[in-house]
Design an enzyme around this catalytic site. Structure first.
Site, PDB file in Angstrom:
ATOM      1  N   GLU B  69      81.465  80.304  61.913  1.00 62.57           N
ATOM      2  CA  GLU B  69      82.204  81.267  62.740  1.00 62.57           C
ATOM      3  C   GLU B  69      81.785  81.135  64.213  1.00 62.57           C
ATOM      4  O   GLU B  69      82.619  81.092  65.112  1.00 62.57           O
ATOM      5  CB  GLU B  69      81.931  82.684  62.222  1.00 62.57           C
ATOM      6  CG  GLU B  69      82.483  83.803  63.079  1.00 62.57           C
ATOM      7  CD  GLU B  69      81.450  84.902  63.305  1.00 62.57           C
ATOM      8  OE1 GLU B  69      81.073  85.117  64.478  1.00 62.57           O
ATOM      9  OE2 GLU B  69      81.010  85.550  62.330  1.00 62.57           O
ATOM     10  N   HIS B  70      80.473  81.033  64.453  1.00 64.08           N
ATOM     11  CA  HIS B  70      80.000  80.854  65.840  1.00 64.08           C
ATOM     12  C   HIS B  70      80.544  79.553  66.433  1.00 64.08           C
ATOM     13  O   HIS B  70      80.995  79.529  67.578  1.00 64.08           O
ATOM     14  CB  HIS B  70      78.463  80.802  65.874  1.00 64.08           C
ATOM     15  CG  HIS B  70      77.812  82.143  65.946  1.00 64.08           C
ATOM     16  ND1 HIS B  70      76.930  82.468  66.953  1.00 64.08           N
ATOM     17  CD2 HIS B  70      77.894  83.232  65.170  1.00 64.08           C
ATOM     18  CE1 HIS B  70      76.490  83.710  66.767  1.00 64.08           C
ATOM     19  NE2 HIS B  70      77.066  84.196  65.694  1.00 64.08           N
TER      20      HIS B  70
END
Lengths: 425, 427
Positions: B69-70
């Site tokens: 996600e990052h």
């Protein structure tokens, strides 16, 4: 386009604000009591906020009061406290479903206004004293609330920074008061505090939802008989000179992550010519993902998960917060200082500047999508004494120039560094 | 295209499943902002699966879904997509849960441009060895931040007491050690497995024209030529019914001890109406046993065992589910004993129908309050949809619950073998 419609009327000592708006499925009602923040009063007022929402003369226990709320389709009643510069604001907040969406469509707003009036004017008290058992119970709640801040290290570090930085100023006072003073408050003393609030505070009532303002005024007038206020002289600004040297405070606790909080003085508060520029400066320095702090402390140096700034606009302070490894303390402090210098030297692009303005304006407009922030936006007028439309707020952000931002940056002076770190090896 | 109407709530929405499998929902609302979420059915528990390219079973490091996600925010030119959203007047964000990863933005300006940006960045993986290494420092600090948070520790502690094997035991962000094993290649394996449009849901709500929006999304997706994909094969954990541990305690430097108790769900493999009925029933039961208007709440307060932090919650998703009750307390041991006894006593008493009705009203009011928030609607609608339920049926579902539904849930859920507790004590 008109973003926000507000109809206002004054009844005796009460200013009523009705906001007819059809996008919500509930109606939100808030009554706010504002008084000067003082060491003498702050703990008593905090306890009062607990005692009022706990019981009324008619429903002399939390249990009974809750049952009545549940019967009104889960109407909610809560209280809150806030510190705005040198003022203390006690709020009672209610929300109630719009009966349009319920299968049983008995009118709820009138009943909820009556209940709120009961909470305000008929507390569980007699002969000049609150009910002793209720006061005891709420003393425990308040003491737990005060001590719980220790368990949230981000808030704890922020509170400690302000304690150290503003020792000589009213602003250092804790919004929820002081645990050691709670037990000294007698039911009689609490009742005196209550009387003082009812008769002297500046009082504002907000109703936000699908309502007809005239109906709101009629219903409020019938149940909220506030007498006229004596005008209070307000001292909004407390002038403090900039520090000669930076005050550094270190504290040791068993934490895995160090909490770095840096307090700056700006000498700029709401209403000042550089206020809008300061908002833009702050956004660009440490609020948004393109900000100097996010880009340099987090993205470039990977020192932290969060690195941000916030502007206390009623007091004129700016606070930087970050969570870091203890060993990276100096490195991080240096980057933060460097980034402030960059801002002071005008090293930011027009793209960054425009992006910041766009995001600030976006945040203002998004605020109008929540009944709570609508009340906060309107209450700013009470706090500053200046009436301003949303349209004007947006325009003023647009008008901020690069030079003004540099000026604002140059007025930012580091006062105190607080560092919460793990126990020394 | 399907038109859905919820007249009691005065809401209308549009649903369309695109040819590449993406589900798109548009809910027009007269708010200032538009809020959009783009969600993949992939979270921290999906750590064993068959990769579509190599066709082999893999076990990936703890915390990789969150790490991915990052890294999604990185663009091919090395910049991060936050900047582009910022230029377009939007705030972007993302979050990872046990079984979902959601990317989102909100804006009052340039909705269509921002929507394109959202679709494009999530569908363009672009990280490098170097940027993966760099992220480890940032996420390491995110993990440390949670380590110092006693509320988080007690929450996870309770889950670990419940589950012996299920990957819900794993911290969503992983540990500093586990994320050190994450590589560029492993991230790609996860990406290709779980980010196909057929595993994703797009939800758009705000002052939008649904037909225009739908057309825009369709054109955007058609340009990308996604090929049809085999269904994802995930490993189903072998989890016993009983809890792993009946009770545990840790010590931290806290001002107030904290304690949670809970019950592990026996057979968390419901969906659709069955799941809705079960979770509303358990939520109502918790309200009836421990709500602020109950006698139990008064007793616990009078005995100084709870304060305003006391709360309760029930959540169930495919393969896991649990209730949680508790908060700050002066005496965890005594609180555990009292809560258990109160549940037992409740089981032995006839259901108070008047209280049932009141609790139901309260919940309905709560639903309407939550519907004021576009964030709540988007996130919850997605959660409901992925469990084959409908968020806009919540109120009728509450209204149709009966006493016997509650009794069934009471017997099913609150069982001694599946009870556990976790406390954080003062050092």
């Amino acid at each position: 386009m008109v973003y926000l419609v507000e109809k206002a009327k004054t009844f005796g000592g009460l200013d009523v604000h009705a906001v007819p708006i059809n996008k919500f499925k509930t109606t939100t009602i808030a009554i706010r009591f504002k008084a000067p923040l003082t060491r003498e009063n702050v703990t008593k007022r905090a306890l009062l906020s607990y005692a009022l929402k706990s019981a009324t003369a008619k429903s002399p226990s939390t249990q009974q009061l809750e049952k009545r709320l549940d019967d009104l389709y889960g109407a909610s009643l809560s209280s809150g406290l806030a510190k705005k510069g040198n003022e203390h604001v006690l709020s009672l907040l209610m929300t109630v479903a719009n009966e349009r969406f319920l299968s049983d469509s008995a009118p709820l707003l009138k009943k909820v206004l009556e209940l709120l009036a009961e909470v305000v004017f008929q507390p569980f008290a007699k002969d000049g004293a609150f009910d002793a058992a209720t006061v005891e119970k709420e003393k425990r709640s308040l003491k737990q609330r005060i001590s719980s801040i220790y368990d949230d290290k981000m808030s704890y570090a922020n509170q400690r920074l302000i304690d150290e930085m503003c020792k000589q100023e009213v602003y250092h006072l804790h919004t929820y008061g002081y645990a050691e003073e709670v037990d000294q408050i007698s039911p009689e003393l609490l009742y005196d505090t209550y009387q003082d609030m009812i008769h002297r505070d500046k009082v504002d009532l907000y109703v936000v939802g699908q309502v007809d303002p005239e109906t709101v005024f009629t219903e409020v007038k019938a149940v909220f008989p506030f007498s006229g206020r004596r005008a209070m002289t307000e001292e909004r600004r407390q002038t403090v000179s900039n520090p000669e040297s930076v005050h550094v405070v270190e504290e040791h606790q068993a934490v895995k992550q160090g909490k770095l909080n840096m307090g700056f003085r700006t000498s700029i508060v709401r209403g000042d010519p550089l206020y809008d520029a300061y908002q833009v400066f702050n956004g660009l320095f440490g609020v948004f993902p393109h900000s100097k702090l996010f880009m340099n402390v987090r993205e470039k140096a990977s020192l932290a998960y969060y690195a941000s700034s916030s502007y206390e606009s009623y007091k004129g302070l700016m606070v930087v917060m970050s969570g870091i490894e203890t060993d990276n303390y100096e490195k991080t402090v240096n980057i933060i200082k460097e980034q402030l210098k960059e801002m002071q030297s005008g090293n930011f692009s027009d793209a960054e500047l425009n992006q910041t303005k766009a995001l600030i304006k976006n945040a203002i407009l998004e605020g109008l999508d929540s009944p709570y922030s609508i009340i906060d936006i309107l209450y700013q007028e009470v706090l500053t004494g200046v009436k301003e439309s949303v349209e004007d707020k947006l325009k003023r952000i647009d008008k901020v120039t690069r030079d003004e931002i540099i000026k604002a940056a140059k007025q930012t002076v580091l006062d105190t560094i607080y560092f919460l770190r793990n126990e020394a090896a | 295209m399907e038109k859905l109407r919820f007249s009691e709530l005065d809401e209308k929405m549009i649903y369309h499943r695109l040819s590449n499998g993406l589900s798109v929902y548009v809910l027009p609302k007269n708010f200032n902002k538009t809020y959009v979420t783009f969600t993949t059915k992939y979270g921290s528990i999906d750590n064993r699966f068959r990769t579509p390219d190599k066709n082999e079973w893999v076990q990936v490091p703890d915390g990789i879904a969150h790490f991915l996600e990052h890294k999604m925010f990185e663009m091919p030119d090395g910049s991060d997509v936050f900047q582009q959203f910022g230029r377009q007047g939007a705030q972007a964000n993302a979050f990872t849960s046990f079984n979902r990863t959601a990317y989102l933005f909100s804006t009052t300006d340039q909705v269509e441009k921002n929507l394109q940006t959202l679709l494009d960045f999530v569908q363009t993986p672009a990280w490098t060895d170097k940027s993966v290494e760099k992220e480890k420092g940032i996420i390491g600090q995110e993990i440390r931040m949670y380590d110092d948070n006693p509320d988080w520790r007690v929450y996870y502690g309770l889950i670990r007491n419940m589950y012996r094997n299920h990957p819900i035991r794993i911290d969503i962000a992983g540990t500093v050690e586990s994320i050190s094993d994450i590589t560029k290649e492993l991230l790609y394996d996860c990406y290709t497995t779980f980010y196909h449009p057929s595993n994703m849901l797009l939800f758009i709500t705000g002052p939008v024209d649904p037909d225009r929006i739908l057309k825009l999304v369709e054109e955007n997706q058609n340009r990308k030529g996604f090929k049809e994909k085999k269904p994802i094969e995930r490993h189903d954990p072998d989890e016993p019914e009983k809890v792993a541990k009946k009770t545990s305690v840790i010590k931290m430097d806290v001002s107030l001890p904290k304690c949670l108790i809970g019950f592990k769900e026996k057979s968390p493999y419901r969906s659709g109406e069955k799941l809705m009925k079960h979770e509303l029933s358990v939520s109502l039961l918790l309200e009836l046993i421990f709500g602020r208007g109950t006698e139990n709440y008064r007793i616990l307060t009078d005995e100084h065992l709870i304060d305003e932090s006391f709360s309760f919650d029930y959540s169930e998703e495919w393969s896991f589910g649990f209730s949680m009750i508790g908060g700050n307390t002066a005496d965890p041991e005594r609180l555990i004993e009292r809560l258990k006894k109160m549940i037992d006593d409740f089981k032995n008493c006839p259901l108070d129908m008047e209280a049932f009705d009141r609790a139901r009203k309260k919940q309905i009011g709560g639903v309407l309050r939550a519907f004021n928030s576009l964030e709540y609607i988007a996130n919850q609608f997605t959660r409901y949809r992925l469990n084959q339920m409908d968020l806009f049926n919540l109120i009728p579902a509450f209204e149709s619950l009966t006493g016997s539904d509650l009794k069934a849930a009471l017997e099913d859920h609150f069982n001694e073998d599946r009870f556990t507790s976790f406390s954080v004590l003062k050092k």
